[in-house]
Scaffold this active site. Sequence first.
Site, PDB file in Angstrom:
ATOM      1  N   GLU A  54      -6.204  -5.610   4.530  1.00  0.00           N
ATOM      2  CA  GLU A  54      -5.293  -4.904   5.431  1.00  0.00           C
ATOM      3  C   GLU A  54      -5.983  -3.732   6.114  1.00  0.00           C
ATOM      4  O   GLU A  54      -5.353  -2.726   6.450  1.00  0.00           O
ATOM      5  CB  GLU A  54      -4.044  -4.464   4.677  1.00  0.00           C
TER       6      GLU A  54
ATOM      7  N   SER B 274      -7.923   7.955   9.304  1.00  0.00           N
ATOM      8  CA  SER B 274      -7.899   6.779   8.437  1.00  0.00           C
ATOM      9  C   SER B 274      -7.477   5.521   9.178  1.00  0.00           C
ATOM     10  O   SER B 274      -7.518   4.427   8.614  1.00  0.00           O
ATOM     11  CB  SER B 274      -6.946   7.013   7.260  1.00  0.00           C
TER      12      SER B 274
ATOM     13  N   LYS C  73       7.052   0.340   5.302  1.00  0.00           N
ATOM     14  CA  LYS C  73       6.046   0.716   6.300  1.00  0.00           C
ATOM     15  C   LYS C  73       5.361  -0.505   6.911  1.00  0.00           C
ATOM     16  O   LYS C  73       4.885  -1.380   6.180  1.00  0.00           O
ATOM     17  CB  LYS C  73       4.977   1.619   5.659  1.00  0.00           C
TER      18      LYS C  73
ATOM     19  N   ARG D 222      -5.962   1.034   0.212  1.00  0.00           N
ATOM     20  CA  ARG D 222      -5.857   0.103   1.326  1.00  0.00           C
ATOM     21  C   ARG D 222      -6.962  -0.936   1.175  1.00  0.00           C
ATOM     22  O   ARG D 222      -8.147  -0.622   1.275  1.00  0.00           O
ATOM     23  CB  ARG D 222      -5.991   0.848   2.665  1.00  0.00           C
TER      24      ARG D 222
ATOM     25  N   ARG E 282       3.588   7.009  17.454  1.00  0.00           N
ATOM     26  CA  ARG E 282       3.370   8.041  16.431  1.00  0.00           C
ATOM     27  C   ARG E 282       4.154   9.309  16.741  1.00  0.00           C
ATOM     28  O   ARG E 282       4.316  10.168  15.874  1.00  0.00           O
ATOM     29  CB  ARG E 282       1.880   8.357  16.326  1.00  0.00           C
TER      30      ARG E 282
ATOM     31  N   HIS F  50       0.018  -4.206   7.068  1.00  0.00           N
ATOM     32  CA  HIS F  50      -0.818  -3.801   8.201  1.00  0.00           C
ATOM     33  C   HIS F  50      -1.441  -5.021   8.863  1.00  0.00           C
ATOM     34  O   HIS F  50      -1.968  -5.890   8.177  1.00  0.00           O
ATOM     35  CB  HIS F  50      -1.932  -2.855   7.731  1.00  0.00           C
TER      36      HIS F  50
ATOM     37  N   GLU G  48      -1.851  12.119   1.849  1.00  0.00           N
ATOM     38  CA  GLU G  48      -2.124  10.776   1.338  1.00  0.00           C
ATOM     39  C   GLU G  48      -3.564  10.736   0.838  1.00  0.00           C
ATOM     40  O   GLU G  48      -4.481  11.119   1.571  1.00  0.00           O
ATOM     41  CB  GLU G  48      -1.952   9.734   2.440  1.00  0.00           C
ATOM     42  N   TRP G  49      -3.750  10.279  -0.403  1.00  0.00           N
ATOM     43  CA  TRP G  49      -5.115  10.046  -0.862  1.00  0.00           C
ATOM     44  C   TRP G  49      -5.436   8.584  -0.654  1.00  0.00           C
ATOM     45  O   TRP G  49      -4.874   7.715  -1.311  1.00  0.00           O
ATOM     46  CB  TRP G  49      -5.298  10.419  -2.331  1.00  0.00           C
ATOM     47  N   ARG G  50      -6.359   8.328   0.285  1.00  0.00           N
ATOM     48  CA  ARG G  50      -6.843   6.979   0.525  1.00  0.00           C
ATOM     49  C   ARG G  50      -7.936   6.672  -0.495  1.00  0.00           C
ATOM     50  O   ARG G  50      -9.126   6.793  -0.228  1.00  0.00           O
ATOM     51  CB  ARG G  50      -7.353   6.864   1.962  1.00  0.00           C
TER      52      ARG G  50
ATOM     53  N   GLN H 222      -4.928   7.891  15.372  1.00  0.00           N
ATOM     54  CA  GLN H 222      -4.379   9.093  14.750  1.00  0.00           C
ATOM     55  C   GLN H 222      -4.700  10.330  15.576  1.00  0.00           C
ATOM     56  O   GLN H 222      -5.810  10.503  16.060  1.00  0.00           O
ATOM     57  CB  GLN H 222      -4.911   9.263  13.326  1.00  0.00           C
TER      58      GLN H 222
END
Length: 251
Positions: free
Chosen positions: A86, A232, A170, A82, A213, A143, A46-48, A236
């Site tokens: 959120e 992120s 999601k 993002r 998770r 989120h 994922e590219w944030r 995590q």
Amino acid sequence: MRPVTVRTIKIGEGRPKICVPIVEAEKEGILAQAAALRGLPLDMAEWRADWYQDVQDISRVVDTVRELRKVLGDLPLLFTIRTAAEGGAVKMAAEAYAELCAAVARSGYADLIDVEVFTARETAEDIVREVHRAGAKVVASNHDFHKTPPKEELLRRFRHMEALGADIWKIAVMPQNGRDVLTLLDATLTMTEAEDCSPVISMSMAALGAVSRLSGEVFGSAVTFAAAGRASAPGQISVDKMSEMLDILRI
């Protein structure tokens, strides 16, 4: 559940897919972190882009995602802005947000586009349509970094994502206690028990919600996010530990 095929993987089938976010401010750092993913036990990246210092410049974003695709090869790529609303790193006008998501989708370099369907409420339907027209998949997202809504509200949000035609749904929430974690897991299982359900991604954040998770294969979450370097979101787990623990749970 109807799996969604993205390059070499089927999201919603088998073990939850591991997605590692790329969180850097400069292009060189973004590409370096992408290169460092080689050999790690992940299924997608994922590219944030909200962390990117030039995120407001569409041409630079598209140029960077093009270079990112070269580095990642055939690894599926999720593009995410993002917003601060959120829990993200950038404030962006609704029109600019919609234009950037559509431009990256049209570039063909990202396989999935994250769309904040409640923050971008007035333009969400148009964004979903434009992303699909470009041939990319939509991850509708929501989120809440403050609380865990009741189960019925979580189900309502999932169903709204379904009504918009998103490919993957999601939701990430913040637990205040153990029962909040159970609420998130219960809502996920309820949604995914339907045979015609699209893949669902759900997580209860922070240390309290870490179990969510890991338990996707039991409760229905199709993707879990793990860290390789900077995380992120709170809670995590490192990608190596995540892969190991998912394998242990399968045994």
